[in-house]
Design a protein around this motif. Structure first.
Motif, short mmCIF file in Angstrom:
data_model
loop_
_atom_site.label_atom_id
_atom_site.label_comp_id
_atom_site.label_asym_id
_atom_site.label_seq_id
_atom_site.Cartn_x
_atom_site.Cartn_y
_atom_site.Cartn_z
N UNK A 14 -83.94 8.10 -32.16
CA UNK A 14 -83.29 8.63 -33.35
C UNK A 14 -83.99 8.03 -34.56
N UNK A 15 -84.15 8.81 -35.60
CA UNK A 15 -84.79 8.28 -36.81
C UNK A 15 -83.90 7.21 -37.44
N UNK A 16 -84.49 6.06 -37.72
CA UNK A 16 -83.75 4.94 -38.30
C UNK A 16 -84.34 4.57 -39.66
N UNK A 17 -83.46 4.33 -40.62
CA UNK A 17 -83.87 3.98 -41.98
C UNK A 17 -83.25 2.67 -42.46
N UNK A 18 -82.41 2.07 -41.64
CA UNK A 18 -81.77 0.80 -41.98
C UNK A 18 -82.18 -0.23 -40.93
N UNK A 19 -82.88 -1.26 -41.37
CA UNK A 19 -83.42 -2.25 -40.46
C UNK A 19 -82.83 -3.63 -40.73
N UNK A 20 -82.91 -4.49 -39.75
CA UNK A 20 -82.43 -5.86 -39.89
C UNK A 20 -83.31 -6.63 -40.87
N UNK A 21 -82.79 -7.69 -41.48
CA UNK A 21 -83.56 -8.43 -42.49
C UNK A 21 -84.55 -9.42 -41.89
N UNK A 22 -85.34 -8.94 -40.95
CA UNK A 22 -86.38 -9.80 -40.39
C UNK A 22 -87.58 -8.94 -39.99
N UNK A 23 -88.75 -9.50 -40.17
CA UNK A 23 -89.97 -8.78 -39.84
C UNK A 23 -90.20 -8.77 -38.33
N UNK A 137 -76.37 3.25 -41.17
CA UNK A 137 -75.94 3.07 -42.55
C UNK A 137 -75.38 4.38 -43.11
N UNK A 138 -74.74 4.30 -44.26
CA UNK A 138 -74.21 5.50 -44.91
C UNK A 138 -75.35 6.46 -45.25
N UNK A 139 -76.48 5.91 -45.69
CA UNK A 139 -77.64 6.76 -46.01
C UNK A 139 -78.13 7.49 -44.76
N UNK A 140 -78.21 6.78 -43.65
CA UNK A 140 -78.66 7.41 -42.41
C UNK A 140 -77.71 8.52 -41.97
N UNK A 141 -76.43 8.27 -42.06
CA UNK A 141 -75.45 9.29 -41.66
C UNK A 141 -75.53 10.51 -42.58
N UNK A 142 -75.72 10.27 -43.87
CA UNK A 142 -75.79 11.37 -44.83
C UNK A 142 -77.04 12.22 -44.58
#
Length: 257
Positions: A14-23, A137-142
């Motif tokens: 699935x396309x993901x646009x919200x990632x954890x705060x680590x590289x 995230x809300x952005x991903x759902x939208x």
């Protein structure tokens, strides 16, 4: 990866646009760089791995890397970028990473300014890669709601079919349905006439050819799962290869008597 593992990745991607705060971990980055090198060498493309991709995005969150999907300015290169880029995506997904094909929501000008691409080379898209957050995230759902209202079935993508599709082709097209496509448009049109399976897009010199390359990879993965070994010709006809048969020749006995 085995063909079965590729199918598993297709099912879970699935396309993901919200990632954890680590590289990404260094060993993971090394493997992705190796895949990029193999693609560039084998397909004549110009993919570039970027460790920190956050400066090139606004609506994505967290820490993530990216692959710049680039190559010669030609229709074939566009299709190859989709085909080989998706192969990297599926390998990343299978090993637990979040990915997203991106063609419009990143700063393309900044990419050209930051990397020295010759004038005869083109940047066609980028692929974001990182550790996806556990929840969307809300952005991903939208964005999902906005782009998946009119999802095409594979039957809608078949322009001509003069006889019943072989079961392997029907299965492969179901995997094509699951492939990423810009705004979920699925522009590829398939034809099955006189036993010949072919495909095309209306505007080959556009980002539709990225979608085309992705669709061709998914189709090949699907047919292989059903025991059919084939490949796409330069004319975008799917050509089935005859199974190779090993021949065992008896050795001559040259030993002195």
């Amino acid at each position: 990866m085995t063909n079965e593992q590729y199918i598993e990745a297709i099912e879970k991607r699935h396309s993901r646009r919200a990632f954890k705060p680590k590289h990404l971990a260094d060993d993971v980055k090394d493997v992705i760089k190796q895949m990029v090198d193999v693609v560039n060498e084998s397909a004549g493309l110009d993919f570039v791995f970027v460790d920190d991709a956050t400066p090139f995005f606004k609506i994505f969150s967290g820490k993530f890397s990216m692959i710049i999907v680039a190559g010669p300015d030609s229709q074939k290169a566009r299709e190859d970028c989709g085909y080989y880029g998706e192969s990297i995506v599926l390998q990343c997904v299978y090993h637990g990473l979040g990915t997203c094909w991106v063609s419009g929501t990143y700063n393309e000008n900044k990419v050209y300014e930051s990397f020295d691409f010759p004038s005869e080379k083109r940047v066609y898209a980028v692929i974001a890669i990182g550790y996806a957050r556990d929840r969307y995230s809300i952005v991903e759902k939208s964005m999902y709601s906005a782009t998946h209202k009119k999802s095409k079935s594979y039957q809608d993508m078949i322009e001509v079919c003069d006889e019943k599709l072989p079961e392997a082709y029907s299965y492969a097209l179901k995997l094509v349905e699951k492939g990423p496509s810009a705004v979920n448009r699925r522009p590829v049109k398939f034809r099955y006439e006189n036993g010949i399976f072919s495909a095309y897009v209306d505007e080959p010199y556009s980002d539709k050819s990225i979608d085309f390359g992705i669709a061709k990879l998914h189709f090949v993965i699907g047919t292989r799962a059903k025991g059919i070994n084939g490949k796409w010709s330069l004319e975008n006809v799917f050509e089935v290869s005859e199974p190779q048969r090993l021949k065992f020749e008896p050795k001559e006995n040259n030993d002195e008597q």
